[in-house]
Write a protein that holds these residues in place. Structure first.
Motif, PDB file in Angstrom:
ATOM      1  N   ARG A  96       3.660   4.883  -4.170  1.00  0.00           N
ATOM      2  CA  ARG A  96       2.671   5.839  -3.926  1.00  0.00           C
ATOM      3  C   ARG A  96       3.432   7.209  -3.581  1.00  0.00           C
ATOM      4  O   ARG A  96       4.454   7.159  -3.066  1.00  0.00           O
ATOM      5  CB  ARG A  96       1.797   5.597  -2.697  1.00  0.00           C
ATOM      6  CG  ARG A  96       0.893   4.139  -2.877  1.00  0.00           C
ATOM      7  CD  ARG A  96      -0.576   4.660  -2.715  1.00  0.00           C
ATOM      8  NE  ARG A  96      -1.339   5.508  -3.320  1.00  0.00           N
ATOM      9  CZ  ARG A  96      -1.731   5.413  -4.508  1.00  0.00           C
ATOM     10  NH1 ARG A  96      -1.969   4.427  -5.016  1.00  0.00           N
ATOM     11  NH2 ARG A  96      -2.267   6.483  -5.082  1.00  0.00           N
ATOM     12  N   GLU A 151      -3.437   9.738   4.334  1.00  0.00           N
ATOM     13  CA  GLU A 151      -4.784   9.144   4.670  1.00  0.00           C
ATOM     14  C   GLU A 151      -5.057   8.087   3.797  1.00  0.00           C
ATOM     15  O   GLU A 151      -5.651   6.978   4.299  1.00  0.00           O
ATOM     16  CB  GLU A 151      -5.759  10.470   4.031  1.00  0.00           C
ATOM     17  CG  GLU A 151      -5.820  11.674   5.140  1.00  0.00           C
ATOM     18  CD  GLU A 151      -6.494  11.129   6.554  1.00  0.00           C
ATOM     19  OE1 GLU A 151      -7.143  10.150   6.701  1.00  0.00           O
ATOM     20  OE2 GLU A 151      -6.323  11.972   7.450  1.00  0.00           O
ATOM     21  N   ARG A 152      -4.856   8.026   2.538  1.00  0.00           N
ATOM     22  CA  ARG A 152      -5.264   6.857   1.829  1.00  0.00           C
ATOM     23  C   ARG A 152      -4.462   5.662   2.215  1.00  0.00           C
ATOM     24  O   ARG A 152      -5.108   4.523   2.178  1.00  0.00           O
ATOM     25  CB  ARG A 152      -4.805   7.034   0.209  1.00  0.00           C
ATOM     26  CG  ARG A 152      -4.940   6.026  -0.522  1.00  0.00           C
ATOM     27  CD  ARG A 152      -4.635   6.402  -1.942  1.00  0.00           C
ATOM     28  NE  ARG A 152      -4.794   5.565  -3.141  1.00  0.00           N
ATOM     29  CZ  ARG A 152      -5.306   5.549  -4.178  1.00  0.00           C
ATOM     30  NH1 ARG A 152      -5.873   6.674  -4.499  1.00  0.00           N
ATOM     31  NH2 ARG A 152      -5.214   4.526  -4.952  1.00  0.00           N
ATOM     32  N   ILE A 153      -3.195   5.947   2.483  1.00  0.00           N
ATOM     33  CA  ILE A 153      -2.240   4.891   3.019  1.00  0.00           C
ATOM     34  C   ILE A 153      -2.698   4.093   4.330  1.00  0.00           C
ATOM     35  O   ILE A 153      -3.020   3.080   4.436  1.00  0.00           O
ATOM     36  CB  ILE A 153      -0.801   5.125   2.946  1.00  0.00           C
ATOM     37  CG1 ILE A 153      -0.230   5.369   1.530  1.00  0.00           C
ATOM     38  CG2 ILE A 153       0.078   4.063   3.797  1.00  0.00           C
ATOM     39  CD1 ILE A 153       1.127   5.879   1.668  1.00  0.00           C
ATOM     40  N   TRP A 154      -2.957   4.711   5.208  1.00  0.00           N
ATOM     41  CA  TRP A 154      -3.652   4.617   6.354  1.00  0.00           C
ATOM     42  C   TRP A 154      -4.983   3.913   6.389  1.00  0.00           C
ATOM     43  O   TRP A 154      -4.984   2.731   6.747  1.00  0.00           O
ATOM     44  CB  TRP A 154      -3.906   5.848   7.471  1.00  0.00           C
ATOM     45  CG  TRP A 154      -4.320   5.175   8.734  1.00  0.00           C
ATOM     46  CD1 TRP A 154      -3.275   5.247   9.857  1.00  0.00           C
ATOM     47  CD2 TRP A 154      -5.486   4.661   9.307  1.00  0.00           C
ATOM     48  NE1 TRP A 154      -3.682   4.734  10.910  1.00  0.00           N
ATOM     49  CE2 TRP A 154      -5.037   4.506  10.722  1.00  0.00           C
ATOM     50  CE3 TRP A 154      -6.693   4.600   8.958  1.00  0.00           C
ATOM     51  CZ2 TRP A 154      -5.886   3.883  11.808  1.00  0.00           C
ATOM     52  CZ3 TRP A 154      -7.632   4.048   9.882  1.00  0.00           C
ATOM     53  CH2 TRP A 154      -7.263   3.743  11.172  1.00  0.00           C
ATOM     54  N   ASP A 155      -5.696   4.442   5.432  1.00  0.00           N
ATOM     55  CA  ASP A 155      -7.389   3.600   5.302  1.00  0.00           C
ATOM     56  C   ASP A 155      -7.050   2.324   4.371  1.00  0.00           C
ATOM     57  O   ASP A 155      -7.616   1.433   4.987  1.00  0.00           O
ATOM     58  CB  ASP A 155      -8.068   4.725   4.302  1.00  0.00           C
ATOM     59  CG  ASP A 155      -9.410   4.185   4.558  1.00  0.00           C
ATOM     60  OD1 ASP A 155      -9.756   4.090   5.567  1.00  0.00           O
ATOM     61  OD2 ASP A 155     -10.068   4.389   3.472  1.00  0.00           O
ATOM     62  N   GLN A 156      -6.144   2.128   3.624  1.00  0.00           N
ATOM     63  CA  GLN A 156      -5.793   0.865   3.094  1.00  0.00           C
ATOM     64  C   GLN A 156      -5.127   0.021   3.878  1.00  0.00           C
ATOM     65  O   GLN A 156      -5.548  -1.090   3.841  1.00  0.00           O
ATOM     66  CB  GLN A 156      -5.088   1.061   1.621  1.00  0.00           C
ATOM     67  CG  GLN A 156      -5.931   2.058   0.688  1.00  0.00           C
ATOM     68  CD  GLN A 156      -5.203   1.920  -0.684  1.00  0.00           C
ATOM     69  OE1 GLN A 156      -3.974   1.452  -0.895  1.00  0.00           O
ATOM     70  NE2 GLN A 156      -5.716   2.320  -1.685  1.00  0.00           N
ATOM     71  N   PHE A 179       0.850  -1.299   0.066  1.00  0.00           N
ATOM     72  CA  PHE A 179       0.273  -0.078  -0.013  1.00  0.00           C
ATOM     73  C   PHE A 179       0.761   1.192   0.061  1.00  0.00           C
ATOM     74  O   PHE A 179       0.333   2.446  -0.078  1.00  0.00           O
ATOM     75  CB  PHE A 179      -0.998   0.022   1.244  1.00  0.00           C
ATOM     76  CG  PHE A 179      -1.807  -1.125   1.257  1.00  0.00           C
ATOM     77  CD1 PHE A 179      -2.697  -1.692   0.146  1.00  0.00           C
ATOM     78  CD2 PHE A 179      -1.641  -2.161   2.309  1.00  0.00           C
ATOM     79  CE1 PHE A 179      -3.431  -2.696   0.190  1.00  0.00           C
ATOM     80  CE2 PHE A 179      -2.511  -3.160   2.311  1.00  0.00           C
ATOM     81  CZ  PHE A 179      -3.504  -3.610   1.181  1.00  0.00           C
ATOM     82  N   ASP A 182       0.685  10.698   0.535  1.00  0.00           N
ATOM     83  CA  ASP A 182      -0.789   9.984   0.527  1.00  0.00           C
ATOM     84  C   ASP A 182      -1.082   9.400   1.899  1.00  0.00           C
ATOM     85  O   ASP A 182      -1.367   8.155   2.083  1.00  0.00           O
ATOM     86  CB  ASP A 182      -0.594   8.801  -0.768  1.00  0.00           C
ATOM     87  CG  ASP A 182      -1.101   9.580  -1.726  1.00  0.00           C
ATOM     88  OD1 ASP A 182      -1.230  10.771  -1.804  1.00  0.00           O
ATOM     89  OD2 ASP A 182      -0.942   8.469  -2.779  1.00  0.00           O
ATOM     90  N   THR A 187      -1.725   9.971  12.110  1.00  0.00           N
ATOM     91  CA  THR A 187      -3.057  10.099  11.378  1.00  0.00           C
ATOM     92  C   THR A 187      -4.202   9.742  12.284  1.00  0.00           C
ATOM     93  O   THR A 187      -5.349  10.427  11.961  1.00  0.00           O
ATOM     94  CB  THR A 187      -2.935   9.043   9.878  1.00  0.00           C
ATOM     95  OG1 THR A 187      -1.730   9.809   9.284  1.00  0.00           O
ATOM     96  CG2 THR A 187      -4.230   9.550   9.366  1.00  0.00           C
TER      97      THR A 187
END
Ligand SMILES: C[C@H](O)[C@H](O)CC(=O)C(=O)O
Ligand SMILES: [Mg+2]
Length: 391
Positions: free
Chosen positions: A96, A102-107, A92, A100, A298
């Motif tokens: 990238r 937020e996106r990495i945390w969410d994934q 993830f 990124d 985050t």
């Protein structure tokens, strides 16, 4: 900074003192007959290492950008954590943008739900998130607190956790938090010894110095209620982590039954905004997320905003520089914890020593968070580390 991408993620393990601060050798106040949930079994009362509190060890996460800049962070997760980073989470990040977050945390969170949600998986997600913040700070040549909106005060003020609040007072700390030594299974005599220890320390430090007790999940609601009323007579400021983390209903009951003036705190073994939402709904006064365990910066941003809206303070558990950079940016975190890792809690030593170089410590109970980029620390090259897995 032009748009930098992540080239590689690497995970290492370290044994002995470090981010797993319970991984100590020899006599240490942090492993001297401290009340725990395992104290229902007499054979596990004397030592937390005896039931495996030190099994995980330290995890070091490194994240390298495409220009060769490396950010890193440390947490408690050891070999199992290294496996999760290398075999699952690295996908993830690599390729990238470094920004990124937020996106990495969410994934990372969504993809591990089937075996994660809290515990070691959240420790690992925290480690990766903190390493990314460190990398971003290094690339922008800014301390992490600047990335978080900047400081709301010039310096941090600390209370100290350890066996010697009287010594903490001499060292200039705001207050001292001691471990509770006797669990409910040690009966009336244990209850009396717990109270005597508090009364004795109150006698040593005088009336105005803050004194707190850390129960490390060892009590039940009935014991905690009786104890907090008796302890109020000795000016206890807060009773910490009285119950197991899953007993949200017990925390609500304890908060209702506690005497006015003694605060109820908890949360170092809680994770994510959803866990803390449940905890905040119990009405506890102080939440104590550990930024190395709760989901990283985050997630702590969200937890902290939620706490603010509930009128609760956020006083992060331990975690050294990783919490200092956060606490200095938030008005609802008016002071910080300093965990005394000196064997007898008589001297100030860096919490993660000897793992980090440049780890700042409070002087006279105060600290100005350094302006060094990222979290401002480096890995000590003399501490041996291993990379057990690759991908
Ligand atoms: C002192 C406690 O038993 C624990 O090991 C550290 C802790 O919970 C805290 O600093 O808070
Ligand atoms: Mg604690």
């Amino acid at each position: 900074m032009s748009q930098r991408t992540i080239r590689e993620v690497r995970a290492y393990t370290v044994r002995g003192k470090g981010a797993d601060y319970h991984d100590q050798e020899g006599a240490h106040w942090i492993d001297d007959h401290i009340a725990t949930p395992m104290a229902v079994y007499p054979e596990y009362r004397q030592s937390r290492r005896s039931f495996g509190l030190d099994v995980l060890g330290t995890l070091v996460v490194e994240v390298e950008a495409d220009d060769g800049t490396v950010g890193f962070a440390v947490t408690t997760a050891g070999e199992i954590g290294a496996w999760i980073v290398e075999k699952h989470l690295a996908r993830f990040l690599e390729g990238r943008a470094v920004t990124d977050l937020e996106r990495i945390w969410d994934q990372m969170y969504r993809s591990t739900l089937f075996y994660g949600r809290r515990g070691v998986v959240l420790n690992v997600i925290s480690g990766v998130d903190l390493a990314l913040y460190d990398l971003l700070g290094r690339l922008r040549q800014e301390p992490v607190y600047a990335l978080l909106g900047g400081p709301v005060r010039d310096e941090l003020q600390f209370y100290a956790t350890g066996a010697r609040p009287d010594r903490a007072k001499e060292l200039g700390f705001l207050g001292g938090k001691m471990p509770l030594h006797h669990a409910p299974g040690e009966g009336v005599e244990g209850f009396r010894k717990n109270l005597d220890a508090l009364a004795d320390m109150r006698g040593r430090v005088g009336e105005d110095f803050w004194l707190m007790l850390d129960c490390w999940m060892s009590l039940d609601v009935d014991y905690a209620t009786r104890f907090v009323h008796a302890a109020a007579e000795h000016g206890l400021k807060w009773l910490e982590e009285a119950l197991i983390p899953d007993d949200y209903w017990g925390y609500a009951q304890l908060k209702r039954q506690a005497p006015p003036g003694v605060l109820i705190s908890t949360g170092e073994h809680e994770a994510t905004r959803w866990g803390f939402r449940q905890l905040l709904e119990t009405g506890v006064d102080i939440i104590q997320p550990d930024v190395n365990w709760c989901g990283g910066i985050t997630e702590l941003i969200k937890i902290s905003a939620l706490a603010d809206a509930h009128g609760a303070l956020v006083v992060p558990h331990g975690s050294s520089v990783y919490s200092y950079h956060f606490v200095v940016t938030r008005t609802n975190s008016p002071f910080a914890e300093f965990l005394m890792m000196h064997e007898t809690a008589e001297e100030v030593v860096p919490m993660f020593s000897p793992l980090l170089l440049g780890e700042p410590v409070p002087v006279d109970g105060r600290l100005r968070v350094p302006e060094t980029p990222g979290f401002g620390v480096e890995l000590n090259p003399e501490v041996p580390r291993e990379r057990p897995y690759t991908h």
